[in-house]
Scaffold this motif. Structure first.
Motif, PDB file in Angstrom:
ATOM      1  N   GLU A 129      30.728  39.788  44.851  1.00  0.00           N
ATOM      2  CA  GLU A 129      30.466  40.300  46.205  1.00  0.00           C
ATOM      3  C   GLU A 129      29.448  39.419  46.926  1.00  0.00           C
ATOM      4  OE1 GLU A 129      29.189  44.423  48.568  1.00  0.00           O
ATOM      5  OE2 GLU A 129      29.331  44.405  46.373  1.00  0.00           O
ATOM      6  N   LEU A 189      30.996  35.793  47.554  1.00  0.00           N
ATOM      7  CA  LEU A 189      31.974  35.710  48.633  1.00  0.00           C
ATOM      8  C   LEU A 189      31.323  35.517  49.999  1.00  0.00           C
ATOM      9  CD1 LEU A 189      34.663  38.333  47.549  1.00  0.00           C
ATOM     10  CD2 LEU A 189      34.985  35.867  47.825  1.00  0.00           C
ATOM     11  N   GLY A 212      31.754  32.071  51.034  1.00  0.00           N
ATOM     12  CA  GLY A 212      33.124  31.632  51.287  1.00  0.00           C
ATOM     13  C   GLY A 212      34.012  31.994  50.115  1.00  0.00           C
ATOM     14  N   GLU A 213      35.291  31.621  50.189  1.00  0.00           N
ATOM     15  CA  GLU A 213      36.249  31.972  49.138  1.00  0.00           C
ATOM     16  C   GLU A 213      36.225  31.011  47.959  1.00  0.00           C
ATOM     17  OE1 GLU A 213      40.104  32.305  50.907  1.00  0.00           O
ATOM     18  OE2 GLU A 213      39.696  34.261  51.803  1.00  0.00           O
ATOM     19  N   ALA A 223      35.368  32.366  44.448  1.00  0.00           N
ATOM     20  CA  ALA A 223      36.414  33.229  43.896  1.00  0.00           C
ATOM     21  C   ALA A 223      37.522  32.391  43.266  1.00  0.00           C
ATOM     22  CB  ALA A 223      36.979  34.135  44.988  1.00  0.00           C
ATOM     23  N   TYR A 224      37.969  31.356  43.977  1.00  0.00           N
ATOM     24  CA  TYR A 224      39.017  30.495  43.427  1.00  0.00           C
ATOM     25  C   TYR A 224      38.523  29.751  42.181  1.00  0.00           C
ATOM     26  CZ  TYR A 224      42.338  31.337  47.185  1.00  0.00           C
ATOM     27  OH  TYR A 224      43.245  31.932  48.025  1.00  0.00           O
ATOM     28  N   THR A 236      37.436  39.218  42.613  1.00  0.00           N
ATOM     29  CA  THR A 236      37.656  37.772  42.525  1.00  0.00           C
ATOM     30  C   THR A 236      39.069  37.407  42.974  1.00  0.00           C
ATOM     31  OG1 THR A 236      36.035  37.441  40.764  1.00  0.00           O
ATOM     32  CG2 THR A 236      37.815  35.822  40.927  1.00  0.00           C
ATOM     33  N   TYR A 237      40.061  38.158  42.512  1.00  0.00           N
ATOM     34  CA  TYR A 237      41.460  37.872  42.831  1.00  0.00           C
ATOM     35  C   TYR A 237      41.891  38.418  44.192  1.00  0.00           C
ATOM     36  CZ  TYR A 237      42.682  35.901  38.261  1.00  0.00           C
ATOM     37  OH  TYR A 237      42.775  35.088  37.163  1.00  0.00           O
ATOM     38  N   SER A 238      40.977  39.063  44.897  1.00  0.00           N
ATOM     39  CA  SER A 238      41.332  39.631  46.207  1.00  0.00           C
ATOM     40  C   SER A 238      41.641  38.552  47.237  1.00  0.00           C
ATOM     41  CB  SER A 238      40.185  40.511  46.727  1.00  0.00           C
ATOM     42  OG  SER A 238      39.031  39.727  47.031  1.00  0.00           O
ATOM     43  N   VAL A 239      41.259  37.283  46.964  1.00  0.00           N
ATOM     44  CA  VAL A 239      41.518  36.197  47.916  1.00  0.00           C
ATOM     45  C   VAL A 239      42.962  35.704  47.843  1.00  0.00           C
ATOM     46  CG1 VAL A 239      39.106  35.437  47.888  1.00  0.00           C
ATOM     47  CG2 VAL A 239      40.725  34.420  46.271  1.00  0.00           C
ATOM     48  N   VAL A 240      43.710  36.130  46.817  1.00  0.00           N
ATOM     49  CA  VAL A 240      45.102  35.698  46.671  1.00  0.00           C
ATOM     50  C   VAL A 240      45.975  36.454  47.669  1.00  0.00           C
ATOM     51  CG1 VAL A 240      47.075  35.548  45.108  1.00  0.00           C
ATOM     52  CG2 VAL A 240      44.763  35.209  44.226  1.00  0.00           C
ATOM     53  N   PRO A 241      46.798  35.752  48.467  1.00  0.00           N
ATOM     54  CA  PRO A 241      47.705  36.443  49.396  1.00  0.00           C
ATOM     55  C   PRO A 241      48.619  37.403  48.641  1.00  0.00           C
ATOM     56  CG  PRO A 241      47.663  34.083  49.830  1.00  0.00           C
ATOM     57  CD  PRO A 241      46.933  34.289  48.539  1.00  0.00           C
TER      58      PRO A 241
END
Length: 429
Positions: free
Chosen positions: A230, A233, A236-237, A240-241, A276-281
């Motif tokens: 949290e 992020l 930036g993203e 997370a990646y 963490t994986y919330s950035v994946v479309p």
């Protein structure tokens, strides 16, 4: 009165423009710039660039043109830009081991390399780099000398880690290897000492992204980042990646080795790694669904050696992915088959890889490099299927596409490889 006012405005505007000028680059080559530096008693700054290089263009547009940069560099340095891929500059590029662009290099008036860094910098970092060269700020060696008497000083450790890539880039062979080992030790100690909320900042994330490589379960730093995602992020993203790549690599290694434990790490995607994986479309599939399909399929292909099972699984995946499927998805699916089997699978599997590769090539937003790669893959597929005429067409088209590449060294390597494929094909025919 009106005339005077116009003149004043012209002078005022002209003054603003002159103050706004950036670096005044010499219109000449390296030797001419070095000679000028000797005459003026200055050091030399060289921007090694390439015409196709995006980061080079950004620096030229957004950094070199700034007044604060120009004011400092024009006073302290003679500056020149060298197109590293122009044959006339081949000698100086080779002498200075320019491997990527931009390479920002500083020399004394005798041509001795003082500092070199690879990659674009923002205004602040660029001026700081220059001030180290001029002696206005501590050099890497000076910081290290100070650090040796205060080895738990986090400020000094951070300065060393930030400056390490530029410094190590100037070294060669044993000296380079020695310093890499030192920096790795400093990085480990730095993370151990600072692990906690104070580690969550842009500078330390940049350090972590540069030096930390993890693909083993239970990595302390990766788990810390995930737990504090949290806060990360807010930077930036990127973080997370970075953490996602760590978990995916663990899943991939376990799945390919046939260890059912990989499913435990898949569960983390919508468990403790959900943020963490919330950035994946996820228009058509959740991140958990997407990666479950992919790694279950890799388990079949790499461990079970079940090419037909892999094809069936990936077909379902592409159907579920729907409009979110991209050229790289189809291309990578085809390439995995060759990575795992070398093409030694039933013809039905080869035909499916051909279908996927053709689909990948139908996308209009495909990058030039991917297009060349997929055309070569399609040529390989046709070769396995003994469709030699079609294979030759694909190889020739890949060669023609490579003519558009602006990076000469990469272009030459790719074209040499394609010629080898064509020569091998001619021997078969």
């Amino acid at each position: 009165m009106k005339t005077i006012l116009v003149i004043v405005l012209i002078l005022f505007i002209g003054g603003i423009q002159s103050l706004g000028q950036g670096i005044e680059f010499l219109k000449g080559d390296y030797n001419a710039a070095l000679e000028k530096a000797k005459q003026e008693g200055k050091m030399l700054f060289v921007d090694f660039y390439a015409d196709w290089c995006g980061p080079c263009k950004r620096m030229a547009k957004d950094v070199f043109t700034l007044a604060v940069v120009g004011n400092y560099f024009n006073e302290k340095f003679v500056s020149v830009q060298i197109n590293a891929e122009d044959p006339v500059n081949r000698v100086v590029v080779k002498q200075n081991k320019v491997r990527s662009y931009p390479t920002l290099a500083f020399f004394d008036a005798d041509g001795k390399l003082l500092s070199r860094t690879e990659g674009a910098l923002d205004c602040t970092a660029f001026i700081k780099l220059a001030k180290v060269v001029t002696g206005e700020e501590m050099s890497f060696e000076e910081i290290y000398a100070k650090f040796k008497s205060s080895k738990n000083d986090l400020v000094l450790m951070q300065q060393l880690l930030i400056g390490a890539p530029a410094y190590v880039g100037t070294l060669e062979d044993m000296e380079r290897a020695k310093w890499i080992a030192r920096i790795e030790k400093i990085f480990k100690d730095y993370i151990d000492l600072k692990m906690g909320p104070e580690l969550i900042n842009a500078d330390d994330y940049r350090i972590i992204n540069t030096f930390h490589h993890a693909d083993k379960p239970g990595d302390k730093l990766m788990e810390f980042m995930n737990k504090n995602m949290e806060a990360y992020l807010k930077l930036g993203e990127g973080p997370a990646y970075f953490v996602m790549e760590y978990n995916n690599k663990i899943i991939e290694n376990l799945a390919r080795a046939g260890k059912e434990e990989y499913k435990k790490y898949l569960e983390r995607i919508d468990g403790d790694m959900k943020l963490t994986y919330s950035v994946v479309p996820h228009k058509t599939m959740s991140a958990r669904q997407r990666f479950t399909y992919l790694y279950d399929a890799e388990y079949l292909l790499f461990y079970k050696k079940d090419g037909e099972g892999y094809v069936k699984s990936m077909d379902v995946y592409f159907k579920e992915l729907g409009e979110e499927a991209r050229a790289i998805d189809y291309g990578m699916a085809a390439q995995q088959v060759y990575t795992a089997t070398g093409g030694k699978v039933p013809e039905s599997v080869i035909l499916k890889t051909k279908e996927w590769t053709v689909k990948a090539l139908q996308y209009t937003d495909i990058s030039l490099m991917d297009k060349i790669n997929f055309l070569a893959m399609l040529g390989d597929t046709n070769k396995v299927l003994k469709e030699y005429v079609e294979a030759k067409k694909c190889y020739n088209q890949a060669f023609m596409e490579s003519m558009q590449m602006e990076q000469e060294m990469t272009k030459a390597m790719i074209q040499m490889r394609i010629k080898q494929k064509l020569a091998a094909l001619d021997l078969i025919k």
